[in-house]
Design a protein around this motif. Structure first.
Motif, mmCIF file in Angstrom:
data_model
loop_
_atom_site.group_PDB
_atom_site.id
_atom_site.type_symbol
_atom_site.label_atom_id
_atom_site.label_comp_id
_atom_site.label_asym_id
_atom_site.label_seq_id
_atom_site.Cartn_x
_atom_site.Cartn_y
_atom_site.Cartn_z
ATOM 1 N N ARG A 23 74.831 55.688 11.779
ATOM 2 C CA ARG A 23 76.295 55.495 11.813
ATOM 3 C C ARG A 23 76.642 54.246 12.606
ATOM 4 O O ARG A 23 77.526 53.470 12.217
ATOM 5 N N LEU A 24 75.956 54.049 13.712
ATOM 6 C CA LEU A 24 76.225 52.877 14.538
ATOM 7 C C LEU A 24 75.885 51.594 13.778
ATOM 8 O O LEU A 24 76.669 50.638 13.794
ATOM 9 N N ALA A 25 74.736 51.564 13.103
ATOM 10 C CA ALA A 25 74.366 50.365 12.341
ATOM 11 C C ALA A 25 75.418 50.062 11.279
ATOM 12 O O ALA A 25 75.843 48.918 11.119
ATOM 13 N N ARG A 26 75.860 51.079 10.556
ATOM 14 C CA ARG A 26 76.907 50.866 9.544
ATOM 15 C C ARG A 26 78.208 50.421 10.204
ATOM 16 O O ARG A 26 78.891 49.525 9.711
ATOM 17 N N GLY A 27 78.557 51.039 11.319
ATOM 18 C CA GLY A 27 79.780 50.655 12.021
ATOM 19 C C GLY A 27 79.766 49.205 12.464
ATOM 20 O O GLY A 27 80.776 48.497 12.342
ATOM 21 N N GLU A 28 78.619 48.744 12.965
ATOM 22 C CA GLU A 28 78.518 47.343 13.371
ATOM 23 C C GLU A 28 78.583 46.421 12.156
ATOM 24 O O GLU A 28 79.266 45.403 12.180
ATOM 25 N N ASP A 29 77.862 46.769 11.089
ATOM 26 C CA ASP A 29 77.838 45.911 9.904
ATOM 27 C C ASP A 29 79.191 45.828 9.217
ATOM 28 O O ASP A 29 79.585 44.774 8.715
ATOM 29 N N ARG A 30 79.915 46.908 9.167
ATOM 30 C CA ARG A 30 81.225 46.956 8.496
ATOM 31 C C ARG A 30 82.371 46.768 9.487
ATOM 32 O O ARG A 30 83.535 46.843 9.114
ATOM 33 N N ARG A 31 82.042 46.597 10.758
ATOM 34 C CA ARG A 31 83.040 46.447 11.821
ATOM 35 C C ARG A 31 84.056 47.581 11.775
ATOM 36 O O ARG A 31 85.266 47.380 11.776
ATOM 37 N N ASP A 32 83.504 48.786 11.756
ATOM 38 C CA ASP A 32 84.306 50.010 11.674
ATOM 39 C C ASP A 32 84.374 50.635 13.072
ATOM 40 O O ASP A 32 83.400 51.220 13.543
ATOM 41 N N PRO A 33 85.515 50.537 13.728
ATOM 42 C CA PRO A 33 85.609 51.021 15.107
ATOM 43 C C PRO A 33 85.367 52.519 15.250
ATOM 44 O O PRO A 33 84.796 52.961 16.249
ATOM 45 N N ASP A 34 85.786 53.308 14.268
ATOM 46 C CA ASP A 34 85.598 54.758 14.368
ATOM 47 C C ASP A 34 84.120 55.129 14.299
ATOM 48 O O ASP A 34 83.667 56.009 15.033
ATOM 49 N N GLY A 65 84.088 41.764 16.202
ATOM 50 C CA GLY A 65 82.961 40.883 15.891
ATOM 51 C C GLY A 65 83.375 39.437 16.031
ATOM 52 O O GLY A 65 84.548 39.085 15.885
ATOM 53 N N ALA A 66 82.416 38.602 16.319
ATOM 54 C CA ALA A 66 82.694 37.179 16.476
ATOM 55 C C ALA A 66 83.053 36.560 15.128
ATOM 56 O O ALA A 66 82.426 36.864 14.116
ATOM 57 N N ASP A 67 84.056 35.708 15.137
ATOM 58 C CA ASP A 67 84.431 35.009 13.904
ATOM 59 C C ASP A 67 83.267 34.179 13.374
ATOM 60 O O ASP A 67 83.172 33.930 12.179
ATOM 61 N N ALA A 68 82.382 33.757 14.275
ATOM 62 C CA ALA A 68 81.236 32.930 13.869
ATOM 63 C C ALA A 68 80.187 33.733 13.102
ATOM 64 O O ALA A 68 79.352 33.156 12.417
ATOM 65 N N ILE A 69 80.224 35.062 13.202
ATOM 66 C CA ILE A 69 79.254 35.908 12.484
ATOM 67 C C ILE A 69 79.995 36.549 11.317
ATOM 68 O O ILE A 69 80.730 37.516 11.488
ATOM 69 N N THR A 70 79.797 35.984 10.134
ATOM 70 C CA THR A 70 80.572 36.430 8.977
ATOM 71 C C THR A 70 79.954 37.616 8.257
ATOM 72 O O THR A 70 80.638 38.289 7.492
ATOM 73 N N ASN A 71 78.670 37.875 8.486
ATOM 74 C CA ASN A 71 78.016 38.975 7.794
ATOM 75 C C ASN A 71 76.808 39.423 8.606
ATOM 76 O O ASN A 71 76.117 38.588 9.189
ATOM 77 N N THR A 72 76.589 40.729 8.645
ATOM 78 C CA THR A 72 75.396 41.263 9.295
ATOM 79 C C THR A 72 74.848 42.412 8.463
ATOM 80 O O THR A 72 75.574 43.033 7.675
ATOM 81 N N GLN A 73 73.579 42.680 8.657
ATOM 82 C CA GLN A 73 72.958 43.842 8.038
ATOM 83 C C GLN A 73 71.840 44.309 8.965
ATOM 84 O O GLN A 73 70.923 43.549 9.273
ATOM 85 N N HIS A 74 71.935 45.544 9.417
ATOM 86 C CA HIS A 74 70.917 46.151 10.263
ATOM 87 C C HIS A 74 70.103 47.123 9.417
ATOM 88 O O HIS A 74 70.651 48.092 8.899
ATOM 89 N N VAL A 75 68.824 46.835 9.275
ATOM 90 C CA VAL A 75 67.922 47.695 8.511
ATOM 91 C C VAL A 75 67.078 48.465 9.515
ATOM 92 O O VAL A 75 66.325 47.858 10.294
ATOM 93 N N LEU A 76 67.218 49.778 9.511
ATOM 94 C CA LEU A 76 66.529 50.619 10.482
ATOM 95 C C LEU A 76 65.178 51.060 9.941
ATOM 96 O O LEU A 76 65.066 51.444 8.770
ATOM 97 N N GLY A 77 64.186 51.041 10.808
ATOM 98 C CA GLY A 77 62.858 51.526 10.458
ATOM 99 C C GLY A 77 62.616 52.887 11.077
ATOM 100 O O GLY A 77 63.546 53.647 11.353
ATOM 101 N N GLN A 78 61.359 53.156 11.335
ATOM 102 C CA GLN A 78 61.005 54.463 11.869
ATOM 103 C C GLN A 78 61.555 54.654 13.280
ATOM 104 O O GLN A 78 61.757 53.707 14.018
ATOM 105 N N SER A 79 61.788 55.907 13.597
ATOM 106 C CA SER A 79 62.217 56.294 14.938
ATOM 107 C C SER A 79 61.191 57.262 15.509
ATOM 108 O O SER A 79 60.777 58.208 14.830
ATOM 109 N N VAL A 80 60.799 57.008 16.740
ATOM 110 C CA VAL A 80 59.999 57.963 17.499
ATOM 111 C C VAL A 80 60.984 58.682 18.404
ATOM 112 O O VAL A 80 61.698 58.042 19.184
ATOM 113 N N ILE A 81 61.040 60.002 18.271
ATOM 114 C CA ILE A 81 62.059 60.787 18.972
ATOM 115 C C ILE A 81 61.368 61.832 19.843
ATOM 116 O O ILE A 81 60.591 62.643 19.343
ATOM 117 N N GLU A 82 61.669 61.784 21.137
ATOM 118 C CA GLU A 82 61.179 62.800 22.072
ATOM 119 C C GLU A 82 62.383 63.540 22.641
ATOM 120 O O GLU A 82 63.191 62.951 23.364
#
Length: 178
Positions: A23-34, A65-82
């Motif tokens: 959700r956070l990665a999508r929120g950052e990429d789409r600049r979705d505050p919620d 988001g900074a006006d200088a960054i017009t597009n972002t995409q965060h691709v998540l890989g594996q997570s190690v969760i303890e």
């Protein structure tokens, strides 16, 4: 408690943790505050090496988001969760693309790294309490090309195929399901 039930409960908790990070990665990429707010506790802290601060400081830095960054995409890989009770330590691999204009035209850049997150569960919800970013590599791919009308020499059949940080077709796609 039955071992199968414990295993299923652990699986559900890990899925909820992964969902929070996605959700956070999508929120950052789409600049979705919620979406961004839904992934962090208000008293959370962040340290990206180039920026550190409270959740409020981070939120002001990343949204809108900074006006200088017009597009972002965060691709998540594996997570190690303890998981330890209502706390979890999570390492998630990430590759993040950024189209950046620092005044000399847009450039395409890419960062590879890992998020080190401490998540806590409060009232049944998992959210980030602390995040540290580790950088494994960085690549400047050079001058960005204009792909807004097509890719690889082929034109798009409609303008909605080109992604944008704000207001792209995915916003309508998700709101149509509501």
């Amino acid at each position: 408690m039955d071992a199968d039930i414990e295993g299923l409960q652990a699986l559900v908790q890990r899925d909820r943790i992964r969902d929070c990070i996605a959700r956070l990665a999508r929120g950052e990429d789409r600049r979705d505050p919620d979406l961004i707010r839904s992934a962090y506790w208000p008293d959370a802290t962040t340290d990206y090496g180039v920026f550190a601060g409270s959740f409020d400081d981070y939120f002001a830095w990343v949204y809108p988001g900074a006006d200088a960054i017009t597009n972002t995409q965060h691709v998540l890989g594996q997570s190690v969760i303890e998981i330890d009770g209502d706390a979890a330590r999570v390492e998630t691999h990430v590759v993040s693309y950024h189209r950046v204009d620092m005044g000399a035209g847009e450039r395409d850049t890419c960062i590879g790294g890992r998020y080190l997150d401490v998540l806590t569960r409060r009232d049944g919800l998992w959210r980030i309490a602390a995040r540290t970013m580790l950088y494994d590599w960085y690549q400047d791919w050079g001058d960005a090309i204009d792909w807004s009308h097509g890719v690889m020499g082929l034109p798009f059949s409609a303008p909605h195929f080109a992604g944008r940080a704000v207001g792209d077709h995915s916003a309508a796609f998700f709101s149509a399901a509501r």
